[in-house]
Enzyme design. Sequence first.
Site, PDB file in Angstrom:
ATOM      1  N   ASP A   1       4.695   0.882  11.938  1.00 36.49           N
ATOM      2  CA  ASP A   1       3.520   0.192  11.395  1.00 36.49           C
ATOM      3  C   ASP A   1       3.404  -1.257  11.880  1.00 36.49           C
ATOM      4  OD1 ASP A   1       2.672   2.429  10.088  1.00 36.49           O
ATOM      5  OD2 ASP A   1       3.317   1.807   8.093  1.00 36.49           O
TER       6      ASP A   1
ATOM      7  N   ARG B   1      -0.048  14.837  13.368  1.00 35.16           N
ATOM      8  CA  ARG B   1       0.645  14.491  12.118  1.00 35.16           C
ATOM      9  C   ARG B   1       0.817  15.709  11.196  1.00 35.16           C
ATOM     10  NH1 ARG B   1      -1.192   8.905   9.599  1.00 35.16           N
ATOM     11  NH2 ARG B   1       0.931   8.886   8.817  1.00 35.16           N
TER      12      ARG B   1
ATOM     13  N   ARG C   1      -8.672  -0.727   4.534  1.00 42.12           N
ATOM     14  CA  ARG C   1      -7.828   0.294   3.897  1.00 42.12           C
ATOM     15  C   ARG C   1      -6.470  -0.272   3.512  1.00 42.12           C
ATOM     16  NH1 ARG C   1      -6.485   4.569   7.637  1.00 42.12           N
ATOM     17  NH2 ARG C   1      -4.998   4.796   5.955  1.00 42.12           N
TER      18      ARG C   1
ATOM     19  N   LYS D   1       0.830  -1.220   0.000  1.00 43.74           N
ATOM     20  CA  LYS D   1       0.000   0.000   0.000  1.00 43.74           C
ATOM     21  C   LYS D   1       0.861   1.264   0.000  1.00 43.74           C
ATOM     22  CE  LYS D   1      -1.837   1.655   3.992  1.00 43.74           C
ATOM     23  NZ  LYS D   1      -1.558   3.102   4.148  1.00 43.74           N
ATOM     24  N   ASN D   2       1.839   1.311   0.891  1.00 47.73           N
ATOM     25  CA  ASN D   2       2.613   2.543   1.012  1.00 47.73           C
ATOM     26  C   ASN D   2       3.566   2.765  -0.159  1.00 47.73           C
ATOM     27  OD1 ASN D   2       1.293   3.051   3.351  1.00 47.73           O
ATOM     28  ND2 ASN D   2       3.025   2.662   4.715  1.00 47.73           N
TER      29      ASN D   2
ATOM     30  N   CYS E   1      -5.327  12.776  12.601  1.00 45.82           N
ATOM     31  CA  CYS E   1      -5.756  11.409  12.371  1.00 45.82           C
ATOM     32  C   CYS E   1      -5.863  10.733  13.719  1.00 45.82           C
ATOM     33  CB  CYS E   1      -4.801  10.670  11.457  1.00 45.82           C
ATOM     34  SG  CYS E   1      -3.316  10.134  12.263  1.00 45.82           S
TER      35      CYS E   1
HETATM   36  C1  UD1 Z   1       4.243   7.014   6.315  1.00 45.64           C
HETATM   37  C2  UD1 Z   1       3.382   5.788   6.155  1.00 45.64           C
HETATM   38  C3  UD1 Z   1       2.851   5.311   7.503  1.00 45.64           C
HETATM   39  C4  UD1 Z   1       4.000   5.142   8.489  1.00 45.64           C
HETATM   40  C5  UD1 Z   1       4.893   6.368   8.537  1.00 45.64           C
HETATM   41  C6  UD1 Z   1       6.144   6.174   9.377  1.00 45.64           C
HETATM   42  C7  UD1 Z   1       2.429   6.055   3.954  1.00 45.64           C
HETATM   43  C8  UD1 Z   1       1.216   6.344   3.124  1.00 45.64           C
HETATM   44  N1  UD1 Z   1       2.268   6.118   5.279  1.00 45.64           N
HETATM   45  O1  UD1 Z   1       3.414   8.049   6.852  1.00 45.64           O
HETATM   46  O2  UD1 Z   1       2.175   4.078   7.299  1.00 45.64           O
HETATM   47  O3  UD1 Z   1       3.475   4.890   9.771  1.00 45.64           O
HETATM   48  O4  UD1 Z   1       5.311   6.733   7.203  1.00 45.64           O
HETATM   49  O5  UD1 Z   1       6.892   5.123   8.873  1.00 45.64           O
HETATM   50  O6  UD1 Z   1       3.478   5.732   3.448  1.00 45.64           O
HETATM   51  N2  UD1 Z   1       6.587  14.817  10.447  1.00 45.64           N
HETATM   52  C9  UD1 Z   1       6.746  16.159  10.708  1.00 45.64           C
HETATM   53  N3  UD1 Z   1       6.446  17.043   9.705  1.00 45.64           N
HETATM   54  C10 UD1 Z   1       6.022  16.639   8.475  1.00 45.64           C
HETATM   55  C11 UD1 Z   1       5.899  15.270   8.206  1.00 45.64           C
HETATM   56  C12 UD1 Z   1       6.182  14.369   9.229  1.00 45.64           C
HETATM   57  O7  UD1 Z   1       7.105  16.548  11.815  1.00 45.64           O
HETATM   58  O8  UD1 Z   1       5.780  17.492   7.628  1.00 45.64           O
HETATM   59  C13 UD1 Z   1       6.883  13.814  11.514  1.00 45.64           C
HETATM   60  C14 UD1 Z   1       5.679  12.994  11.913  1.00 45.64           C
HETATM   61  O9  UD1 Z   1       4.886  13.642  12.869  1.00 45.64           O
HETATM   62  C15 UD1 Z   1       6.353  11.743  12.457  1.00 45.64           C
HETATM   63  C16 UD1 Z   1       7.595  11.604  11.576  1.00 45.64           C
HETATM   64  O10 UD1 Z   1       7.789  12.876  10.971  1.00 45.64           O
HETATM   65  O11 UD1 Z   1       6.758  11.926  13.787  1.00 45.64           O
HETATM   66  C17 UD1 Z   1       7.484  10.564  10.504  1.00 45.64           C
HETATM   67  O12 UD1 Z   1       6.277  10.750   9.755  1.00 45.64           O
HETATM   68  P1  UD1 Z   1       6.230  10.425   8.186  1.00 45.64           P
HETATM   69  O13 UD1 Z   1       7.387   9.548   7.864  1.00 45.64           O
HETATM   70  O14 UD1 Z   1       6.093  11.702   7.444  1.00 45.64           O
HETATM   71  O15 UD1 Z   1       4.889   9.609   8.047  1.00 45.64           O
HETATM   72  P2  UD1 Z   1       3.932   9.551   6.783  1.00 45.64           P
HETATM   73  O16 UD1 Z   1       4.699   9.761   5.538  1.00 45.64           O
HETATM   74  O17 UD1 Z   1       2.726  10.405   7.035  1.00 45.64           O
END
Ligand code: UD1
Length: 418
Positions: A305, A121, A397, A22-23, A116
């Site tokens: 995850d 997030r 999902r 999925k990711n 979420c």
């Molecule tokens: C993706 C995965 C999700 C997984 C996560 C962490 C997808 C669709 N989803 O989510 O399943 O749990 O990676 O492996 O691939 N952060 C910030 N600012 C930002 C973005 C992120 O501070 O703009 C922080 C988040 O709060 C978190 C960390 O960075 O603490 C990692 O998040 P991130 O890797 O961005 O997660 P997703 O890409 O949303």
Amino acid sequence: MDRFVIKGPTPLVGEIAIGGAKNAVLPLMAAALLARGETIIENVPDLVDVRFFMTILEELGAVCNFENSRLTIDTTHQDGCNAPYDLVRKMRASIYVLGPLLAYHGEARVSLPGGCAWGPRPVNLHLDAMQALGAELDLDEGYIVGKTKGRLQGTRFRFEPVSVGASANILMAAVLAEGVTELENCAVEPEVTGLAEALVRSGAKIEGIGTNTMRIEGVNEIAPLKHRVMADRIEAGTFMAGVAMTGGRVTMSRVNPSHLRSVVSVLLDLGCEIIEDEDLITVEMDRRPKRIEVVTRPYPGFPTDMQAQIMAVCALADGTSFMTDSIYNDRFTHVSELNRLGADIRLDGNKATIFGSEKLQGAPVMATDLRASAALVLAGAAAEGTTEVNRVYHIDRGYEKIEVRLAALGANIKRESY
Ligand code: UD1
């Protein structure tokens, strides 16, 4: 709405083929917006999130066709730049369209995704990096409104903290920028690496793939993507955790064992036997799980995850386990529900102490996010008596027909509509 009714305990025994990730598929779908013509993605899992992302692409003017694990996205006449709140609020990964829209069209209007089930997030890194690439961004009534003067401009950007989504989004945008972009502290999750490899095959110029530092030399255009989605390491890890909980022996085919190193290492600590052979992994468990200590980390560390599923295993371990989520501080909606099944888990901030119980007892439970739901389904298969897992749309999902596949491995699980 649907729920699962599970009667346990039953060991899991047999063979199962793992589907596409999925990711990995979601950013590939967004990357279709970077080119004109027909993107072809193979080994696509039939998931609610995939169908949902198709509706966003269609809203933007692309034409999608999904049959037999093959997804085509025709962007020949794609001209929309507006991703509305009604769609984006249902799936955070919708933010992936921001980079490609700004890079290809020079404009985008994408709803802010909002919170979420496990906290705020933020998307600040996505926004900061787009601005570093020269996009002008405004926030207008909950929308990110972006414009560029001509093409995006190459830049240097450091991700802090490491972010999977922001790394993928900026990578896509930088591919069509003018000049060189250097990205530091990038995520090296296989899904990001897979995206970069797919982009390179379509004509993008990217160095440092699979490392924390990527260098992207912008090109004028790329060809539509043609890519086969990698195996879902989290789906594989979930079935592996199931065996660790219920006992039994399951062989997973079509996996990439190199993507599962940290998960395998935790399963070995739990007392499982693991046999790897090319794209096969067999997990066998014939004892009560041992106690463990785990901290989630960015790849190649142990994935957040998998935190909920492994915590469910620890609920049955011989001794007291500790689980810390260093990525998401409050991704613990499964804790109170596992406790309803007889687990003894206490939370202190982002650290869970799991006092292992000899058995779990079936009960009605409800999950509010995808991996938490998976943990409850596994716990239901290991618990004595009947467990009802309500609101299974979360699990749909990210897992294709999980009840059919668990039933094929011997679980007594049925889907009911109510
Ligand atoms: C993706 C995965 C999700 C997984 C996560 C962490 C997808 C669709 N989803 O989510 O399943 O749990 O990676 O492996 O691939 N952060 C910030 N600012 C930002 C973005 C992120 O501070 O703009 C922080 C988040 O709060 C978190 C960390 O960075 O603490 C990692 O998040 P991130 O890797 O961005 O997660 P997703 O890409 O949303």
